[in-house]
Design a protein around this motif. Structure first.
Motif, PDB file in Angstrom:
ATOM      1  N   HIS A 164       0.830  -1.204   0.000  1.00 10.54           N
ATOM      2  CA  HIS A 164       0.000   0.000   0.000  1.00 10.54           C
ATOM      3  C   HIS A 164       0.861   1.248   0.000  1.00 10.54           C
ATOM      4  CE1 HIS A 164      -2.790   3.069   1.412  1.00 10.54           C
ATOM      5  NE2 HIS A 164      -2.022   3.241   2.475  1.00 10.54           N
ATOM      6  N   PHE A 165       1.800   1.330   0.916  1.00 12.24           N
ATOM      7  CA  PHE A 165       2.573   2.565   1.076  1.00 12.24           C
ATOM      8  C   PHE A 165       3.659   2.699   0.018  1.00 12.24           C
ATOM      9  CE2 PHE A 165       2.773   6.009   4.094  1.00 12.24           C
ATOM     10  CZ  PHE A 165       3.977   6.615   3.769  1.00 12.24           C
ATOM     11  N   TRP A 166       4.288   1.592  -0.375  1.00  9.92           N
ATOM     12  CA  TRP A 166       5.326   1.674  -1.401  1.00  9.92           C
ATOM     13  C   TRP A 166       4.767   2.072  -2.752  1.00  9.92           C
ATOM     14  CZ3 TRP A 166       8.016  -3.450   0.399  1.00  9.92           C
ATOM     15  CH2 TRP A 166       8.886  -3.160   1.464  1.00  9.92           C
ATOM     16  N   ALA A 167       3.500   1.732  -3.028  1.00  4.03           N
ATOM     17  CA  ALA A 167       2.885   2.180  -4.279  1.00  4.03           C
ATOM     18  C   ALA A 167       2.854   3.710  -4.322  1.00  4.03           C
ATOM     19  CB  ALA A 167       1.479   1.611  -4.409  1.00  4.03           C
ATOM     20  N   LEU A 168       2.500   4.335  -3.193  1.00  9.21           N
ATOM     21  CA  LEU A 168       2.524   5.793  -3.118  1.00  9.21           C
ATOM     22  C   LEU A 168       3.956   6.317  -3.165  1.00  9.21           C
ATOM     23  CD1 LEU A 168       1.042   8.497  -2.653  1.00  9.21           C
ATOM     24  CD2 LEU A 168       1.275   8.081  -0.193  1.00  9.21           C
ATOM     25  N   ALA A 169       4.865   5.637  -2.495  1.00 13.19           N
ATOM     26  CA  ALA A 169       6.256   6.083  -2.449  1.00 13.19           C
ATOM     27  C   ALA A 169       6.894   6.084  -3.833  1.00 13.19           C
ATOM     28  CB  ALA A 169       7.059   5.192  -1.500  1.00 13.19           C
ATOM     29  N   LEU A 170       6.484   5.172  -4.701  1.00 11.97           N
ATOM     30  CA  LEU A 170       7.000   5.175  -6.073  1.00 11.97           C
ATOM     31  C   LEU A 170       6.651   6.487  -6.771  1.00 11.97           C
ATOM     32  CD1 LEU A 170       6.136   1.548  -7.255  1.00 11.97           C
ATOM     33  CD2 LEU A 170       8.436   2.514  -7.032  1.00 11.97           C
ATOM     34  N   VAL A 171       5.453   6.977  -6.528  1.00  8.35           N
ATOM     35  CA  VAL A 171       5.004   8.214  -7.158  1.00  8.35           C
ATOM     36  C   VAL A 171       5.643   9.429  -6.483  1.00  8.35           C
ATOM     37  CG1 VAL A 171       2.981   9.625  -7.686  1.00  8.35           C
ATOM     38  CG2 VAL A 171       2.847   7.139  -7.858  1.00  8.35           C
ATOM     39  N   ARG A 172       5.827   9.348  -5.164  1.00 10.44           N
ATOM     40  CA  ARG A 172       6.376  10.470  -4.394  1.00 10.44           C
ATOM     41  C   ARG A 172       7.867  10.317  -4.125  1.00 10.44           C
ATOM     42  NH1 ARG A 172       3.004  14.843  -4.342  1.00 10.44           N
ATOM     43  NH2 ARG A 172       0.827  14.183  -4.052  1.00 10.44           N
ATOM     44  N   ASN A 173       8.543   9.578  -4.964  1.00  7.61           N
ATOM     45  CA  ASN A 173       9.959   9.286  -4.739  1.00  7.61           C
ATOM     46  C   ASN A 173      10.798  10.555  -4.619  1.00  7.61           C
ATOM     47  OD1 ASN A 173      12.297   7.652  -4.539  1.00  7.61           O
ATOM     48  ND2 ASN A 173      12.667   7.864  -6.735  1.00  7.61           N
ATOM     49  N   ASP A 174      10.546  11.541  -5.497  1.00  9.24           N
ATOM     50  CA  ASP A 174      11.323  12.780  -5.457  1.00  9.24           C
ATOM     51  C   ASP A 174      11.121  13.520  -4.140  1.00  9.24           C
ATOM     52  OD1 ASP A 174      12.300  12.249  -7.968  1.00  9.24           O
ATOM     53  OD2 ASP A 174      10.854  13.536  -9.006  1.00  9.24           O
ATOM     54  N   ASP A 175       9.897  13.478  -3.624  1.00  9.16           N
ATOM     55  CA  ASP A 175       9.601  14.105  -2.332  1.00  9.16           C
ATOM     56  C   ASP A 175      10.471  13.510  -1.235  1.00  9.16           C
ATOM     57  OD1 ASP A 175       7.885  16.204  -2.434  1.00  9.16           O
ATOM     58  OD2 ASP A 175       6.108  15.121  -1.784  1.00  9.16           O
ATOM     59  N   TYR A 176      10.495  12.193  -1.161  1.00 10.97           N
ATOM     60  CA  TYR A 176      11.260  11.527  -0.115  1.00 10.97           C
ATOM     61  C   TYR A 176      12.764  11.726  -0.303  1.00 10.97           C
ATOM     62  CZ  TYR A 176       6.991   9.268   1.512  1.00 10.97           C
ATOM     63  OH  TYR A 176       5.742   9.044   2.022  1.00 10.97           O
ATOM     64  N   ARG A 177      13.212  11.726  -1.541  1.00  9.81           N
ATOM     65  CA  ARG A 177      14.636  11.953  -1.802  1.00  9.81           C
ATOM     66  C   ARG A 177      15.040  13.354  -1.350  1.00  9.81           C
ATOM     67  NH1 ARG A 177      17.720   9.075  -5.035  1.00  9.81           N
ATOM     68  NH2 ARG A 177      15.901   8.200  -6.123  1.00  9.81           N
ATOM     69  N   ARG A 178      14.213  14.333  -1.664  1.00 12.45           N
ATOM     70  CA  ARG A 178      14.504  15.715  -1.284  1.00 12.45           C
ATOM     71  C   ARG A 178      14.522  15.887   0.238  1.00 12.45           C
ATOM     72  NH1 ARG A 178      11.215  17.695  -4.506  1.00 12.45           N
ATOM     73  NH2 ARG A 178       9.381  17.954  -3.165  1.00 12.45           N
ATOM     74  N   ALA A 179      13.649  15.156   0.920  1.00 15.85           N
ATOM     75  CA  ALA A 179      13.568  15.261   2.378  1.00 15.85           C
ATOM     76  C   ALA A 179      14.612  14.397   3.082  1.00 15.85           C
ATOM     77  CB  ALA A 179      12.174  14.853   2.845  1.00 15.85           C
ATOM     78  N   GLY A 180      15.306  13.532   2.339  1.00 11.36           N
ATOM     79  CA  GLY A 180      16.305  12.678   2.955  1.00 11.36           C
ATOM     80  C   GLY A 180      15.746  11.505   3.714  1.00 11.36           C
ATOM     81  N   VAL A 181      14.521  11.079   3.359  1.00  6.09           N
ATOM     82  CA  VAL A 181      13.895   9.938   4.016  1.00  6.09           C
ATOM     83  C   VAL A 181      14.224   8.675   3.217  1.00  6.09           C
ATOM     84  CG1 VAL A 181      11.723   8.901   4.777  1.00  6.09           C
ATOM     85  CG2 VAL A 181      12.028  11.378   4.877  1.00  6.09           C
ATOM     86  N   PRO A 182      14.812   7.654   3.842  1.00  4.87           N
ATOM     87  CA  PRO A 182      15.253   6.475   3.096  1.00  4.87           C
ATOM     88  C   PRO A 182      14.132   5.490   2.782  1.00  4.87           C
ATOM     89  CG  PRO A 182      15.764   6.182   5.407  1.00  4.87           C
ATOM     90  CD  PRO A 182      15.177   7.571   5.278  1.00  4.87           C
ATOM     91  N   MET A 183      13.117   5.974   2.084  1.00 10.07           N
ATOM     92  CA  MET A 183      12.059   5.069   1.657  1.00 10.07           C
ATOM     93  C   MET A 183      12.619   4.077   0.634  1.00 10.07           C
ATOM     94  SD  MET A 183       9.442   5.757   3.443  1.00 10.07           S
ATOM     95  CE  MET A 183       8.271   4.726   2.564  1.00 10.07           C
ATOM     96  N   MET A 184      11.947   2.960   0.476  1.00 11.77           N
ATOM     97  CA  MET A 184      12.467   1.883  -0.355  1.00 11.77           C
ATOM     98  C   MET A 184      12.814   2.329  -1.775  1.00 11.77           C
ATOM     99  SD  MET A 184      13.425  -1.234  -0.166  1.00 11.77           S
ATOM    100  CE  MET A 184      12.626  -1.847   1.332  1.00 11.77           C
ATOM    101  N   PRO A 185      11.966   3.102  -2.474  1.00 15.04           N
ATOM    102  CA  PRO A 185      12.360   3.513  -3.829  1.00 15.04           C
ATOM    103  C   PRO A 185      13.607   4.397  -3.864  1.00 15.04           C
ATOM    104  CG  PRO A 185      10.000   3.804  -3.494  1.00 15.04           C
ATOM    105  CD  PRO A 185      10.594   3.527  -2.145  1.00 15.04           C
ATOM    106  N   VAL A 186      13.824   5.189  -2.802  1.00 18.12           N
ATOM    107  CA  VAL A 186      14.987   6.055  -2.746  1.00 18.12           C
ATOM    108  C   VAL A 186      16.258   5.233  -2.579  1.00 18.12           C
ATOM    109  CG1 VAL A 186      16.141   7.881  -1.426  1.00 18.12           C
ATOM    110  CG2 VAL A 186      13.659   7.987  -1.809  1.00 18.12           C
ATOM    111  N   VAL A 187      16.217   4.240  -1.712  1.00 17.45           N
ATOM    112  CA  VAL A 187      17.410   3.462  -1.364  1.00 17.45           C
ATOM    113  C   VAL A 187      17.650   2.318  -2.343  1.00 17.45           C
ATOM    114  CG1 VAL A 187      18.467   1.995   0.400  1.00 17.45           C
ATOM    115  CG2 VAL A 187      17.221   4.060   1.070  1.00 17.45           C
ATOM    116  N   ALA A 188      16.601   1.559  -2.625  1.00 16.91           N
ATOM    117  CA  ALA A 188      16.754   0.348  -3.442  1.00 16.91           C
ATOM    118  C   ALA A 188      16.399   0.563  -4.904  1.00 16.91           C
ATOM    119  CB  ALA A 188      15.899  -0.770  -2.862  1.00 16.91           C
ATOM    120  N   GLY A 189      15.738   1.663  -5.227  1.00 17.78           N
ATOM    121  CA  GLY A 189      15.346   1.922  -6.602  1.00 17.78           C
ATOM    122  C   GLY A 189      13.949   1.420  -6.908  1.00 17.78           C
ATOM    123  N   GLY A 190      13.390   1.921  -8.007  1.00 11.45           N
ATOM    124  CA  GLY A 190      12.026   1.583  -8.369  1.00 11.45           C
ATOM    125  C   GLY A 190      11.829   0.124  -8.720  1.00 11.45           C
ATOM    126  N   ASP A 191      12.787  -0.470  -9.449  1.00  3.90           N
ATOM    127  CA  ASP A 191      12.618  -1.862  -9.878  1.00  3.90           C
ATOM    128  C   ASP A 191      12.568  -2.810  -8.691  1.00  3.90           C
ATOM    129  OD1 ASP A 191      12.607  -0.945 -12.442  1.00  3.90           O
ATOM    130  OD2 ASP A 191      14.615  -1.664 -12.961  1.00  3.90           O
TER     131      ASP A 191
END
Length: 302
Positions: free
Chosen positions: A181-208
């Motif tokens: 549920h949350f990673w689906a949103l994080a894929l779309v908001r990846n730039d937001d999390y990257r800019r904020a420095g939050v290590p969400m899965m798409p930021v750290v491990a990549g979209g694939d």
């Protein structure tokens, strides 16, 4: 500081994350109504209010701690603290007061175990997830998801004073549902999390890699979502909903895994995010409707 004086009831209500609170209250209600035994209506209302207030208090404390992150993310920049409407100190005091009040009232008027589970839920979300895991590991939402999964157990304990397999299965369903549920949103908001420095899965491990993990968790979620049938507390409506919705969830997870670039990838991820909310609501609603309608579990039919 002048802007802080402009805060009104609506601004403080926004601190409670009402949309998240509503789902928490609903899953707590389901746990309460499928539990064996009776509970006085006033006690049930008190328990649900405590769950709601505890969840909202957690949201306020989360916004207090994450004010620096919220200010640089498009999705959260209009929250009351980043906008300068509510001061961080006021939000912290508001959240702490409501947290203590919700646990105290639950213990005094409902049940000690339910109060203990509520206190653990607040602590886990605020301290373990918000203050530690969120900024420390891409597994933040996996581990932290436990806090949002516990309301069915709190509702069950409010009625019975104990726990059983049924509420724990419902907890497990929400726990397994949270990452896709949350990673689906994080894929779309990846730039937001990257800019904020939050290590969400798409930021750290990549979209694939994130898409693969969404698929893996979805493959585990679907049979878990059907398990109440095998355990004897899901009826015919639940059978229909769990199988049909599970198939839809899995199909969307496969589409997210397949579509990895451009607008198609973003729209597919948002469809999964939106459908996942409907999935959880409808799955729990079917249990609630069956109990209210007096429908026997499938196990009693065979």
């Amino acid at each position: 500081m002048a802007g802080y004086l402009d805060a009104d009831i609506a601004d403080y209500f926004a601190l409670l994350k009402p949309r998240v609170m509503s789902l928490v209250v609903f899953t707590g209600l389901v746990g309460m109504l499928i539990a064996p035994g009776d509970i006085h209506p006033l006690t049930a209302i008190t328990a649900l209010l405590c769950i709601a207030v505890g969840a909202g208090a957690s949201g306020a404390l989360n916004m207090w701690w994450d004010a620096d992150i919220d200010a640089v993310m498009d999705r959260t920049a209009k929250r009351p603290i980043p906008k300068g409407i509510v001061s961080p100190q006021s939000a912290a005091a508001f959240g702490a007061t409501l947290s203590a009040a919700s646990v105290f009232v639950m213990a005094a008027l409902v049940d000690y175990l339910a109060a203990g589970l509520l206190a653990f839920t607040i602590f886990f979300y605020v301290v373990v997830y918000t203050m530690w895991l969120k900024r420390a590991t891409p597994q933040n939402i996996v581990i932290g998801g436990l806090s949002g999964a516990l309301p069915p157990a709190i509702g069950w304990a409010a009625v019975t004073g104990g726990l059983a397999v049924e509420p724990l299965v419902l907890v497990a369903i929400i726990f397994m549902w949270t990452p896709p549920h949350f990673w689906a949103l994080a894929l779309v908001r990846n730039d937001d999390y990257r800019r904020a420095g939050v290590p969400m899965m798409p930021v750290v491990a990549g979209g694939d890699s994130t898409r693969t993990q969404i698929l893996v968790y979805s493959l585990a979620l679907v049979p878990l979502g059907i398990s109440p049938l095998l355990l004897g507390f899901g009826g015919p409506l639940f059978a229909l909903m769990s199988v049909g919705l599970g198939a839809g969830f899995l199909w969307l997870a496969v589409q997210v895994w397949r579509k990895r670039e451009g607008d198609a990838a973003r729209s597919t991820a948002m469809r999964l995010f939106g459908f996942s909310i409907f999935y959880l609501f409808a799955l729990f609603a079917s249990l609630l409707i069956e109990r209210m309608a007096g429908l026997a579990p499938v196990a009693a039919w065979v």
